[in-house]
Design a protein around this motif. Structure first.
Motif, PDB file in Angstrom:
ATOM      1  N   ALA A   1       0.882  -1.502  -0.045  1.00 53.92           N
ATOM      2  CA  ALA A   1      -0.339   0.144   0.224  1.00 53.92           C
ATOM      3  C   ALA A   1       0.458   1.084  -0.508  1.00 53.92           C
ATOM      4  N   ARG A   2       0.253   2.562  -0.291  1.00 51.05           N
ATOM      5  CA  ARG A   2       0.696   3.600   0.017  1.00 51.05           C
ATOM      6  C   ARG A   2       0.886   3.780   1.302  1.00 51.05           C
ATOM      7  N   ASP A   3       0.440   3.863   1.678  1.00 42.47           N
ATOM      8  CA  ASP A   3      -0.069   4.519   3.248  1.00 42.47           C
ATOM      9  C   ASP A   3      -0.883   4.095   3.753  1.00 42.47           C
ATOM     10  N   ALA A   4      -0.512   3.932   5.891  1.00 41.52           N
ATOM     11  CA  ALA A   4      -2.140   3.357   6.472  1.00 41.52           C
ATOM     12  C   ALA A   4      -2.759   3.323   5.894  1.00 41.52           C
ATOM     13  N   GLY A   5      -3.488   4.669   5.248  1.00 39.53           N
ATOM     14  CA  GLY A   5      -4.742   4.829   5.037  1.00 39.53           C
ATOM     15  C   GLY A   5      -5.113   4.035   3.647  1.00 39.53           C
ATOM     16  N   HIS A   6      -4.368   3.595   2.303  1.00 40.48           N
ATOM     17  CA  HIS A   6      -4.175   3.311   1.694  1.00 40.48           C
ATOM     18  C   HIS A   6      -4.559   1.978   1.703  1.00 40.48           C
ATOM     19  N   LEU A   7      -3.672   0.819   2.843  1.00 40.61           N
ATOM     20  CA  LEU A   7      -3.629   0.042   3.379  1.00 40.61           C
ATOM     21  C   LEU A   7      -4.770  -0.553   4.426  1.00 40.61           C
ATOM     22  N   GLU A   8      -5.615   0.430   4.916  1.00 40.37           N
ATOM     23  CA  GLU A   8      -7.552   0.366   5.363  1.00 40.37           C
ATOM     24  C   GLU A   8      -8.368   0.010   4.106  1.00 40.37           C
ATOM     25  N   ASP A   9      -8.053   0.761   3.494  1.00 42.59           N
ATOM     26  CA  ASP A   9      -8.924   1.249   1.772  1.00 42.59           C
ATOM     27  C   ASP A   9      -8.851  -0.635   1.078  1.00 42.59           C
ATOM     28  N   VAL A  10      -7.273  -1.156   1.224  1.00 42.11           N
ATOM     29  CA  VAL A  10      -7.153  -2.610   1.057  1.00 42.11           C
ATOM     30  C   VAL A  10      -7.992  -3.381   1.630  1.00 42.11           C
ATOM     31  N   VAL A  11      -7.665  -3.550   2.741  1.00 46.62           N
ATOM     32  CA  VAL A  11      -8.434  -3.984   4.419  1.00 46.62           C
ATOM     33  C   VAL A  11      -9.572  -4.278   4.187  1.00 46.62           C
ATOM     34  N   GLN A  12     -10.538  -3.093   3.796  1.00 45.80           N
ATOM     35  CA  GLN A  12     -11.756  -2.356   3.614  1.00 45.80           C
ATOM     36  C   GLN A  12     -12.395  -3.420   2.757  1.00 45.80           C
ATOM     37  N   ARG A  13     -11.449  -3.249   1.284  1.00 40.88           N
ATOM     38  CA  ARG A  13     -12.270  -4.021   0.443  1.00 40.88           C
ATOM     39  C   ARG A  13     -12.477  -5.325   0.327  1.00 40.88           C
ATOM     40  N   LEU A  14     -11.463  -5.794   0.579  1.00 39.75           N
ATOM     41  CA  LEU A  14     -11.084  -7.400   1.584  1.00 39.75           C
ATOM     42  C   LEU A  14     -12.640  -8.114   2.171  1.00 39.75           C
ATOM     43  N   ILE A  15     -13.038  -7.369   3.319  1.00 38.30           N
ATOM     44  CA  ILE A  15     -13.624  -7.283   3.791  1.00 38.30           C
ATOM     45  C   ILE A  15     -15.229  -7.207   3.023  1.00 38.30           C
ATOM     46  N   GLN A  16     -15.420  -6.596   2.347  1.00 40.04           N
ATOM     47  CA  GLN A  16     -16.996  -6.960   2.140  1.00 40.04           C
ATOM     48  C   GLN A  16     -16.808  -7.624   0.254  1.00 40.04           C
ATOM     49  N   LEU A  17     -15.679  -8.617   0.410  1.00 42.20           N
ATOM     50  CA  LEU A  17     -15.575  -9.602  -0.248  1.00 42.20           C
ATOM     51  C   LEU A  17     -16.408 -10.643  -0.217  1.00 42.20           C
ATOM     52  N   PRO A  18     -17.741 -10.964  -0.856  1.00 39.99           N
ATOM     53  CA  PRO A  18     -18.848 -12.469  -0.258  1.00 39.99           C
ATOM     54  C   PRO A  18     -17.987 -13.378  -0.072  1.00 39.99           C
ATOM     55  N   GLY A  19     -17.814 -14.207   1.389  1.00 37.72           N
ATOM     56  CA  GLY A  19     -17.486 -15.439   1.976  1.00 37.72           C
ATOM     57  C   GLY A  19     -16.605 -14.733   2.433  1.00 37.72           C
ATOM     58  N   VAL A  20     -15.839 -13.543   2.469  1.00 41.32           N
ATOM     59  CA  VAL A  20     -15.201 -13.192   3.751  1.00 41.32           C
ATOM     60  C   VAL A  20     -16.154 -12.702   5.039  1.00 41.32           C
ATOM     61  N   VAL A  21     -15.183 -13.921   6.104  1.00 39.19           N
ATOM     62  CA  VAL A  21     -15.768 -13.474   7.459  1.00 39.19           C
ATOM     63  C   VAL A  21     -15.164 -12.669   8.254  1.00 39.19           C
ATOM     64  N   ARG A  22     -13.853 -12.341   8.023  1.00 30.81           N
ATOM     65  CA  ARG A  22     -13.194 -11.329   8.905  1.00 30.81           C
ATOM     66  C   ARG A  22     -11.948 -11.699   8.169  1.00 30.81           C
ATOM     67  N   THR A  23     -10.799 -10.322   8.623  1.00 31.08           N
ATOM     68  CA  THR A  23      -9.520 -10.054   8.627  1.00 31.08           C
ATOM     69  C   THR A  23      -8.812 -10.053   9.613  1.00 31.08           C
ATOM     70  N   ARG A  24      -7.463 -10.561   9.952  1.00 28.00           N
ATOM     71  CA  ARG A  24      -6.884  -9.671  10.693  1.00 28.00           C
ATOM     72  C   ARG A  24      -5.228  -9.233  10.066  1.00 28.00           C
TER      73      ARG A  24
END
Length: 160
Positions: free
Chosen positions: A109-132
């Motif tokens: 990621a470019r920075d911490a905020g961008h990383l959060e955006d990527v993680v939020q995108r992952l959380i919204q994928l159908p079938g994803v329960v949670r991330t760490r």
């Protein structure tokens, strides 16, 4: 696929001098060019050599933050989630794993905020329960294959 001592020497040269010609490799190893080419062809065919392209730096491409994101998936959706992860450009690797989670991804990621955006995108994928997410602070051992090649070559030499 058995790698012998000559194969290990060839692999070492490929890692140390990736832009050298086949003719020069043959000269350095003291083998015929045809022998070297046949060995290279076999190593590629057997999947030992998987590519010859350059290794790129995500940091130099403007993505200096590296994180490992563990993804827990709803049972029966592993393939679907894996396919969806392949559509996220910031995910540079993903593996099915055992232990605490189902998938582990390497994310840049470019920075911490961008990383959060990527993680939020992952959380919204159908079938994803949670991330760490775990953020890498400093690389202690860079990607490398040479020590393994040397160990395999030494073992092959002892088995003669």
């Amino acid at each position: 696929m058995a790698v012998d001592a000559l194969d290990a020497k060839i692999l070492r040269l490929l890692l140390e001098q990736p832009r050298t010609s086949v003719r020069e490799y043959a000269r350095l190893l003291g083998v015929a060019r045809g022998t070297l080419q046949a060995r290279l062809d076999r190593l590629e065919r057997d999947g030992v050599i998987t590519g010859t392209g350059p290794r790129l730096s995500a940091a130099a491409l403007g993505h200096p933050v590296l994180a490992f994101v563990h993804v827990e998936v709803t049972q029966g959706h592993l393939d679907d989630v894996g396919d969806a992860l392949a559509e996220v450009p910031e995910i540079i690797e993903a593996f099915s794993i055992t232990g605490g989670g189902d998938l582990m991804t390497r994310v840049v990621a470019r920075d911490a905020g961008h990383l959060e955006d990527v993680v939020q995108r992952l959380i919204q994928l159908p079938g994803v329960v949670r991330t760490r997410t775990e953020i890498a602070l400093r690389q202690r051992v860079p990607y490398r294959m040479l020590p393994l090649v040397d160990a395999v070559g030494a073992e092959a030499g002892r088995q003669r």
